[in-house]
Design an enzyme around this catalytic site. Structure first.
Site, mmCIF file in Angstrom:
data_model
loop_
_atom_site.group_PDB
_atom_site.id
_atom_site.type_symbol
_atom_site.label_atom_id
_atom_site.label_comp_id
_atom_site.label_asym_id
_atom_site.label_seq_id
_atom_site.Cartn_x
_atom_site.Cartn_y
_atom_site.Cartn_z
ATOM 1 N N GLN A 102 0.843 -1.198 0.000
ATOM 2 C CA GLN A 102 0.000 0.000 0.000
ATOM 3 C C GLN A 102 0.878 1.248 0.000
ATOM 4 O O GLN A 102 0.388 2.355 -0.096
ATOM 5 C CB GLN A 102 -0.884 0.016 1.250
ATOM 6 C CG GLN A 102 -1.807 -1.164 1.371
ATOM 7 C CD GLN A 102 -2.376 -1.285 2.773
ATOM 8 O OE1 GLN A 102 -3.397 -0.686 3.096
ATOM 9 N NE2 GLN A 102 -1.713 -2.042 3.614
ATOM 10 N N ASP A 105 6.082 4.917 -1.185
ATOM 11 C CA ASP A 105 7.428 5.476 -0.985
ATOM 12 C C ASP A 105 8.506 4.878 -1.894
ATOM 13 O O ASP A 105 9.624 5.394 -1.950
ATOM 14 C CB ASP A 105 7.850 5.354 0.495
ATOM 15 C CG ASP A 105 7.850 3.913 1.028
ATOM 16 O OD1 ASP A 105 8.100 2.977 0.245
ATOM 17 O OD2 ASP A 105 7.614 3.731 2.244
ATOM 18 N N HIS A 120 -1.537 1.518 -4.209
ATOM 19 C CA HIS A 120 -1.907 2.928 -4.021
ATOM 20 C C HIS A 120 -1.053 3.882 -4.861
ATOM 21 O O HIS A 120 -1.068 5.084 -4.640
ATOM 22 C CB HIS A 120 -1.827 3.314 -2.533
ATOM 23 C CG HIS A 120 -2.910 2.683 -1.706
ATOM 24 N ND1 HIS A 120 -2.892 2.641 -0.336
ATOM 25 C CD2 HIS A 120 -4.067 2.071 -2.078
ATOM 26 C CE1 HIS A 120 -3.978 2.011 0.107
ATOM 27 N NE2 HIS A 120 -4.704 1.655 -0.925
ATOM 28 N N CYS A 128 -1.275 13.425 -15.886
ATOM 29 C CA CYS A 128 -1.919 14.698 -16.171
ATOM 30 C C CYS A 128 -3.334 14.667 -15.611
ATOM 31 O O CYS A 128 -4.012 13.641 -15.655
ATOM 32 C CB CYS A 128 -1.944 14.956 -17.678
ATOM 33 S SG CYS A 128 -2.695 16.553 -18.064
ATOM 34 N N CYS A 150 -0.317 19.077 -22.783
ATOM 35 C CA CYS A 150 -1.472 20.003 -22.847
ATOM 36 C C CYS A 150 -1.307 21.229 -21.958
ATOM 37 O O CYS A 150 -2.141 22.136 -21.997
ATOM 38 C CB CYS A 150 -2.762 19.252 -22.500
ATOM 39 S SG CYS A 150 -2.892 18.823 -20.764
ATOM 40 N N ASN A 213 3.540 -6.768 13.453
ATOM 41 C CA ASN A 213 3.091 -5.411 13.769
ATOM 42 C C ASN A 213 3.468 -5.098 15.212
ATOM 43 O O ASN A 213 3.551 -6.002 16.034
ATOM 44 C CB ASN A 213 1.562 -5.296 13.590
ATOM 45 C CG ASN A 213 1.116 -3.864 13.353
ATOM 46 O OD1 ASN A 213 1.382 -2.983 14.171
ATOM 47 N ND2 ASN A 213 0.449 -3.623 12.230
ATOM 48 N N GLU A 215 1.558 -3.465 17.089
ATOM 49 C CA GLU A 215 0.328 -3.522 17.889
ATOM 50 C C GLU A 215 -0.712 -4.414 17.220
ATOM 51 O O GLU A 215 -0.510 -4.854 16.085
ATOM 52 C CB GLU A 215 -0.230 -2.114 18.123
ATOM 53 C CG GLU A 215 -0.439 -1.324 16.858
ATOM 54 C CD GLU A 215 -0.757 0.152 17.134
ATOM 55 O OE1 GLU A 215 -1.604 0.701 16.405
ATOM 56 O OE2 GLU A 215 -0.158 0.729 18.078
HETATM 57 P P1 OAD Z 1 -1.268 2.997 8.982
HETATM 58 O O1 OAD Z 1 -0.560 4.234 9.410
HETATM 59 O O2 OAD Z 1 -2.748 2.986 9.020
HETATM 60 O O3 OAD Z 1 -0.767 1.766 9.859
HETATM 61 C C1 OAD Z 1 0.585 1.541 10.094
HETATM 62 C C2 OAD Z 1 0.718 0.259 10.895
HETATM 63 O O4 OAD Z 1 2.089 -0.010 11.068
HETATM 64 C C3 OAD Z 1 0.091 0.315 12.282
HETATM 65 O O5 OAD Z 1 -0.712 -0.840 12.497
HETATM 66 C C4 OAD Z 1 1.299 0.312 13.224
HETATM 67 O O6 OAD Z 1 1.047 -0.366 14.446
HETATM 68 C C5 OAD Z 1 2.314 -0.438 12.396
HETATM 69 N N1 OAD Z 1 3.732 -0.151 12.696
HETATM 70 C C6 OAD Z 1 4.308 1.030 13.029
HETATM 71 N N2 OAD Z 1 5.632 0.904 13.174
HETATM 72 C C7 OAD Z 1 5.924 -0.396 12.888
HETATM 73 C C8 OAD Z 1 7.136 -1.148 12.845
HETATM 74 N N3 OAD Z 1 8.318 -0.594 13.091
HETATM 75 N N4 OAD Z 1 7.053 -2.454 12.514
HETATM 76 C C9 OAD Z 1 5.854 -3.045 12.269
HETATM 77 N N5 OAD Z 1 4.683 -2.382 12.296
HETATM 78 C C10 OAD Z 1 4.713 -1.079 12.602
HETATM 79 O O7 OAD Z 1 -0.700 2.638 7.529
HETATM 80 P P2 OAD Z 1 -1.350 1.692 6.401
HETATM 81 O O8 OAD Z 1 -2.041 0.538 7.022
HETATM 82 O O9 OAD Z 1 -0.280 1.426 5.424
HETATM 83 O O10 OAD Z 1 -3.487 5.313 1.655
HETATM 84 O O11 OAD Z 1 -2.409 2.668 5.774
HETATM 85 C C11 OAD Z 1 -3.138 2.259 4.646
HETATM 86 C C12 OAD Z 1 -3.399 3.422 3.739
HETATM 87 O O12 OAD Z 1 -3.996 4.495 4.458
HETATM 88 C C13 OAD Z 1 -2.144 4.048 3.156
HETATM 89 O O13 OAD Z 1 -1.648 3.363 2.025
HETATM 90 C C14 OAD Z 1 -2.611 5.416 2.796
HETATM 91 C C15 OAD Z 1 -3.385 5.748 4.044
HETATM 92 O O14 OAD Z 1 -4.355 6.709 3.926
HETATM 93 C C16 OAD Z 1 -3.377 6.170 0.647
HETATM 94 O O15 OAD Z 1 -2.562 7.053 0.635
HETATM 95 C C17 OAD Z 1 -4.346 5.905 -0.473
#
Ligand code: OAD
Length: 243
Positions: A102, A105, A120, A128, A150, A213, A215
């Site tokens: 997702q 980066d 994502h 564009c 354009c 994770n 948490e």
């Molecule tokens: P979140 O910020 O929602 O969740 C990050 C997760 O990583 C959490 O469950 C943390 O507990 C965990 N975490 C943090 N540090 C960690 C570590 N060192 N090792 C393991 N786990 C760790 O991020 P995503 O789930 O990726 O969408 O969010 C999903 C989408 O929501 C993103 O792709 C983005 C956002 O809005 C778009 O931009 C479309």
């Protein structure tokens, strides 16, 4: 972390025939890239509706680009961490068949992973807002880039809230999910669909899920192994235990 649980999870990985991974912002946290919903999460400071929606871009493209410029600048100074590198090794060994992320980066590709499906989008890709032009940035943006075809505003080729995911990528994702016999889910809160449901598709077909994770998440009650800790520590530890 219980060593037996780690061993059992490593055995599942070693014995799998078609392992896939799903990653989220947590895997890049130890590369110093902020998550979205964690302690210093981006969505705790910034208003998603002002920065990551198509209407925000129409209303204030300068503000949206300033935010992406800032993120591009930050990410360009960060490097992949041991968790990214472990997934590269697993791909090279033929163990990891597909990496669904997702994250926008680009750190999985920079680390060397090639079988990556970025659901994502990609922070460095451009499209564009008006015509079919697609391009790439090789350094952080500076101001609003203009379309060479354009002249209208270019935007980052990432998925904003309220937008559909890329059909071709999703079709590949579902094909991979149908083949998978085990899934490792790393650093995602599992709050954003459809990605949050991907592991459950593997589970429905009898494949075990391993979650890494710091948490518990929305997925934890459904997984076979919850490995609590930092991805940059757990993944190398799993790697050492592979047979
Ligand atoms: P979140 O910020 O929602 O969740 C990050 C997760 O990583 C959490 O469950 C943390 O507990 C965990 N975490 C943090 N540090 C960690 C570590 N060192 N090792 C393991 N786990 C760790 O991020 P995503 O789930 O990726 O969408 O969010 C999903 C989408 O929501 C993103 O792709 C983005 C956002 O809005 C778009 O931009 C479309």
């Amino acid at each position: 972390m219980n060593v037996d649980t780690l061993r059992e999870a490593a055995l599942v990985i070693s014995n799998s025939e078609y392992l896939i991974a799903l990653t989220g912002a947590g895997i890049s946290k130890e590369s110093n890239i902020p998550t979205f919903r964690g302690e210093d999460g981006l969505w705790r400071t910034y208003d998603v509706m002002e920065l990551a929606t198509p209407s925000a871009f129409v209303r204030n493209p300068t503000l949206v680009w300033e935010w992406y410029e800032w993120r591009q600048g930050l990410i360009s100074k960060c490097d992949p961490n041991p968790a990214h590198n472990t997934l590269v090794r697993w791909e090279e060994r033929g163990l990891l068949k597909t990496l669904i992320t997702q994250n926008v980066d680009g750190l999985h590709r920079r680390a060397g992973s090639t079988k990556v499906l970025e659901v994502h989008g990609d922070l460095w890709a451009l499209k564009c807002s008006f015509c079919d032009y697609q391009g790439r940035l090789n350094k952080p943006a500076s101001g609003i880039p203009a379309c060479p075809l354009c002249g209208k505003h270019l935007r980052p080729d990432v998925v904003w809230f309220g937008e559909s995911l890329d059909r071709a990528i999703m079709s590949q994702v579902y094909t991979e999910l149908e083949k998978a016999d085990a899934c490792i889910v790393i650093g995602t809160s599992a709050l954003v669909q459809p990605s949050a449901s991907f592991p459950l598709i593997v589970k429905q077909r009898g494949g075990p899920i391993i979650e890494v994770n710091i948490e518990k998440t929305m997925l934890t009650s459904a997984v076979d192994f919850h490995l609590s800790g930092k991805a940059g520590e757990i993944l190398p530890a799993l790697d050492e235990l592979l047979t």
